[in-house]
Design a protein around this motif. Structure first.
Motif, mmCIF file in Angstrom:
data_model
loop_
_atom_site.group_PDB
_atom_site.id
_atom_site.type_symbol
_atom_site.label_atom_id
_atom_site.label_comp_id
_atom_site.label_asym_id
_atom_site.label_seq_id
_atom_site.Cartn_x
_atom_site.Cartn_y
_atom_site.Cartn_z
ATOM 1 N N PRO A 106 0.811 -1.235 0.000
ATOM 2 C CA PRO A 106 0.000 0.000 0.000
ATOM 3 C C PRO A 106 0.840 1.280 0.000
ATOM 4 C CG PRO A 106 -0.690 -1.479 1.770
ATOM 5 C CD PRO A 106 0.534 -2.080 1.163
ATOM 6 N N TYR A 129 -7.845 -0.512 2.558
ATOM 7 C CA TYR A 129 -6.614 -1.296 2.496
ATOM 8 C C TYR A 129 -5.440 -0.457 3.002
ATOM 9 C CZ TYR A 129 -2.942 -4.051 0.109
ATOM 10 O OH TYR A 129 -1.851 -4.781 -0.209
ATOM 11 N N ARG A 158 -4.912 4.361 -2.806
ATOM 12 C CA ARG A 158 -5.994 3.387 -2.943
ATOM 13 C C ARG A 158 -5.668 2.546 -4.148
ATOM 14 N NH1 ARG A 158 -8.331 8.352 -4.445
ATOM 15 N NH2 ARG A 158 -8.446 8.501 -6.713
ATOM 16 N N GLN A 159 -6.352 1.412 -4.246
ATOM 17 C CA GLN A 159 -5.994 0.467 -5.295
ATOM 18 C C GLN A 159 -6.549 0.851 -6.654
ATOM 19 O OE1 GLN A 159 -3.826 -2.209 -4.770
ATOM 20 N NE2 GLN A 159 -3.563 -0.843 -3.028
ATOM 21 N N GLU A 160 -7.782 1.371 -6.675
ATOM 22 C CA GLU A 160 -8.450 1.644 -7.941
ATOM 23 C C GLU A 160 -8.951 3.080 -7.910
ATOM 24 O OE1 GLU A 160 -9.115 -0.058 -10.772
ATOM 25 O OE2 GLU A 160 -7.733 -1.617 -10.092
#
Ligand code: SF4
Ligand code: SF4
Lengths: 299, 411
Positions: free
Chosen positions: B106, B261, B402-404
């Motif tokens: 992350p 996350y 963030r991931q997306e």
């Protein structure tokens, strides 16, 4: 070496950039030994500080010959001696007065035209040249104004034209290069009325300086400033009082300043060759371990 | 007509989604009125004219224009201070891709973005400080000062900036919805990471090596043949503490741009980073004393500059290290975070010491000369503010913490 980029320069560049070079070639890559093959024959000036009377004729001559801007205060105004001065964006040379036990001593300051100049080594664009005649010259067409040469010069010589927005440049003494290559004397040497400045081949000047020290016991201290300082300079000095009393830097190494950086530059190709192997192996090892672990987990 | 309308619609929604974070113009503008933004606007109103002044009237209009001190706060802060604190990209990428510390995932992109922005702005500061900035590419084309450490710095910073841009490019592509992140981008990640290690090792240490050419000018307690090692060693822990600080600030002030996350793993990862940083700080601390012993400079410690050296090494290296150790022992995140911030200040202090305070220490009126003029300080504050604004702009839009892209979570 004169400004133009040789094939060897280019190879050295590629080596530093790309690091295709192996450790064995390091000294070759630095190459500073062969870069200055000329100083045994180069010219210089011997400054006999016991003779200077502080008339500032040299300042005036320099200003006229090099067509520099008019001085803030006239050349016969003695009040300039109240403050210690240094070469500026308007003056290649200045004369200072230092009060010592034996009375005032005057000292002319200008570029010392080092044998292996720190300004030259510092410049990332090769804007400096050391000519076979001894002059260290600067080319404003190459300079981008980082001022690292000013940081590097041990004698606080290069000045910068900070007031120009469009064409700021380094300003420093050019050893009257056009004149000395025509066989004339530098303007300051010609102008000095009392023979403080002697122009000649550097080795001859060192002999002359030593002769004066030996033949006049008690008149001079036993030191030729510039014979060895930072690898030697084209302008050398003899004096009746210790040089630190006259504002000379006395904490300088005897070797050219570039040698301080030699070790670091030598490590560059090593990093380029060893690191990829080292970290590549790390990567492979870690990957292998995690893959085996995954397989075992699956079982 | 018809044609125009259909063209316009997708563009408008693209624009709103990408640039206004899914708001309409009035909503977006209203969301901009925050205390920080008002402060930032004031800084820009005052500061940008000062920067313009520098380019119109020359450096003399905003700096001391000193011959003895050619480098002032602009470089001391922006280049010498900024670059070690931007080692984040190389350190995080190395930890993650090479040493396989997968749980730091992350924080990798945040590290890379912090690094990329840091280098980018180091170049911005340089452009402000160079006499003729439009010639910045000269070391690449016009003349090769191969024995110059600055030549090496120029090449490496330029190359590394490109490498970091490539490293960050997947985030940009994802943001732009280039769904399939190009294969090559991931394929060459390892190669780029290793290139990043080489370039970073060399230019971090090279920034210190720049001063090797000035043995007569830098105070002997700071001038050491080990100075490249000092700069490199401190940049590594600088990266770790900087990630702790930046990730905390993001979690605090840009919470809406982070996903769970990131937020949930942050505390654990902070402690992990701190463990690494503490080791780095002790190593660096010992190294500094090796330097003093090597040059046998013990007698200088009782001089005024010696005391200042002790302030730096004890007060801003050892003290944050001890504090961070305490934080780790007690598991206290506030202490760990505070000591990370403290260590960042220590890094800045060291770089400013080398480039400004201990430089020319023996000149008369030295302490007077090194106080920067107000306008130079203003330039530094302005560029720092722009740095933060752009960092925030990117972080709130692209998948960094963030991931997306954000909207996927909203719908
Ligand atoms: S005195 Fe300074 S400017 Fe002159 S050649 Fe030596 S290093 Fe260069
Ligand atoms: S200021 Fe100009 S001459 Fe001096 S080092 Fe920089 S580019 Fe070279």
């Amino acid at each position: 070496m004169k400004g133009r980029l040789s094939r060897r320069d280019f190879l050295k560049t590629t080596a530093l950039m790309g690091g295709s070079l192996l450790a064995g070639g390091v000294t070759e890559a630095l190459g500073y030994k062969e870069e200055f093959p000329v100083w045994t024959k180069s010219y210089g000036v011997l400054v006999d500080l016991t003779k200077c009377v502080g008339c500032r004729s040299c300042e005036r001559a320099c200003n006229e010959v090099n067509k520099l801007p008019p001085p803030d205060r006239p050349f016969d105004d003695a009040s300039v001696f109240e403050r210690e001065r240094r070469p500026t964006a308007k003056a290649y040379t200045v004369v200072n007065r230092y009060e010592t036990e034996g009375g005032p001593v005057y000292r002319k300051i200008q570029c010392n035209h080092c044998n292996e100049p720190a300004c030259f080594s510092a410049c990332p664009i090769h804007a400096y040249t050391k000519t076979p005649e001894g002059a260290v010259l600067y080319d404003p067409d190459k300079c981008f104004g980082c001022r690292y040469c000013m940081i590097a010069c041990p004698f606080y010589v290069p000045a910068y034209d900070y007031w120009s927005a469009l064409e700021p440049k380094i300003v420093k003494c050019i050893f009257c290069y056009p004149r000395i290559s025509r066989g004339q004397l530098p303007a300051c040497v010609e102008a000095c009325p009392v023979g403080t400045l002697t122009f000649g081949r550097r080795p001859d000047l060192i002999k002359l300086a030593r002769k004066r020290i030996i033949e006049n016991p008690g008149k001079y201290i036993d030191h030729i400033y510039g014979e060895h300082e930072v690898g030697g300079t084209s302008w050398i000095y003899i004096s009746g009082v210790p040089f630190e009393e006259l504002g000379f830097p006395t904490n300088l190494p005897k070797r050219p300043l570039i040698e301080q950086v030699k070790g670091f530059l030598g490590a560059v190709p090593v990093v380029f060759t060893v690191w990829p192997a080292l970290f590549g192996m790390c990567y492979a090892a870690v990957k292998h371990r995690s893959e085996t672990k995954e397989k075992e987990d699956k079982k | 007509m018809n044609h125009n309308e259909t063209m316009e619609k997708p563009f408008r929604s693209w624009f709103m989604e990408k640039l206004l974070n899914g708001m309409t113009w009035p909503e977006y503008l209203r969301s901009l009125v925050t205390p920080f933004n008002i402060f930032a606007a004031l800084v820009l109103i005052v500061g940008i004219p000062v920067i313009v002044q520098r380019f119109v009237y020359g450096l003399a209009a905003v700096t001391h224009a000193s011959y003895e001190y050619p480098w002032g706060l602009i470089l001391g802060w922006g280049l010498f201070g900024g670059v070690p604190l931007s080692a984040t990209g190389f350190v995080m990428a190395t930890a993650y891709y090479i040493f396989g510390f997968k749980r730091y995932r992350p924080l990798v992109r945040l590290g890379v973005l912090t690094g990329f922005m840091g280098y980018f702005f180091a170049v911005v500061y340089l452009l402000v400080d160079l006499g003729r900035p439009w010639r910045i590419y000269y070391p690449m084309i016009v003349g090769f000062g191969t024995a110059s450490v600055l030549f090496l710095v120029a090449w490496h910073v330029a190359t590394y900036l490109t490498v970091q841009f490539l490293e960050f490019s997947p985030a940009i592509l994802e943001w732009l919805r280039a769904r399939r992140v190009f294969k090559w981008a991931t394929f060459i990640t390892i190669a780029m990471t290793i290139a990043g290690i080489i370039l970073s090792t060399l230019h971090q240490s090279a920034l210190g090596a720049l001063f090797l050419l000035a043995p007569g000018k830098l105070h002997p307690l700071w001038y050491s043949s080990y100075i490249p090692h000092f700069f490199l060693a401190s940049s590594i822990y600088a990266a770790l503490v900087q990630v702790i600080v930046v990730s905390y600030l993001c979690a605090r002030f840009l919470r809406h741009a982070a996903d769970s996350y990131f937020l949930e793993s942050l505390d654990g990862l902070t402690l992990g980073l701190a463990k690494g940083a503490v080791v780095g700080m002790y190593v660096y601390f010992v190294l500094k004393w090796v330097g003093v012993a090597h040059d046998d400079n013990w007698h200088l410690l009782t001089t005024p500059y010696g005391k200042w050296f002790l302030v730096e090494v004890l007060g801003f290296v050892l003290a944050p290290a001890l504090l961070m150790t305490l934080g780790l022992k007690t598991g206290s995140l506030p202490i760990v975070r505070f000591s990370a911030f403290y260590a960042v200040v220590g890094i800045l202090l060291n770089r400013i010491n080398v480039s400004i305070i201990a430089f020319n220490w023996h000149l008369p009126d030295h302490l007077h000369h090194i106080i920067p003029p107000l306008k130079e300080i203003m330039i530094v504050i302005t560029i720092t503010t722009i740095h933060i604004l752009i960092f925030r702009w990117i972080t709130t839009r692209m998948p960094v913490i963030r991931q997306e892209p954000l909207e996927e979570y909203q719908h």
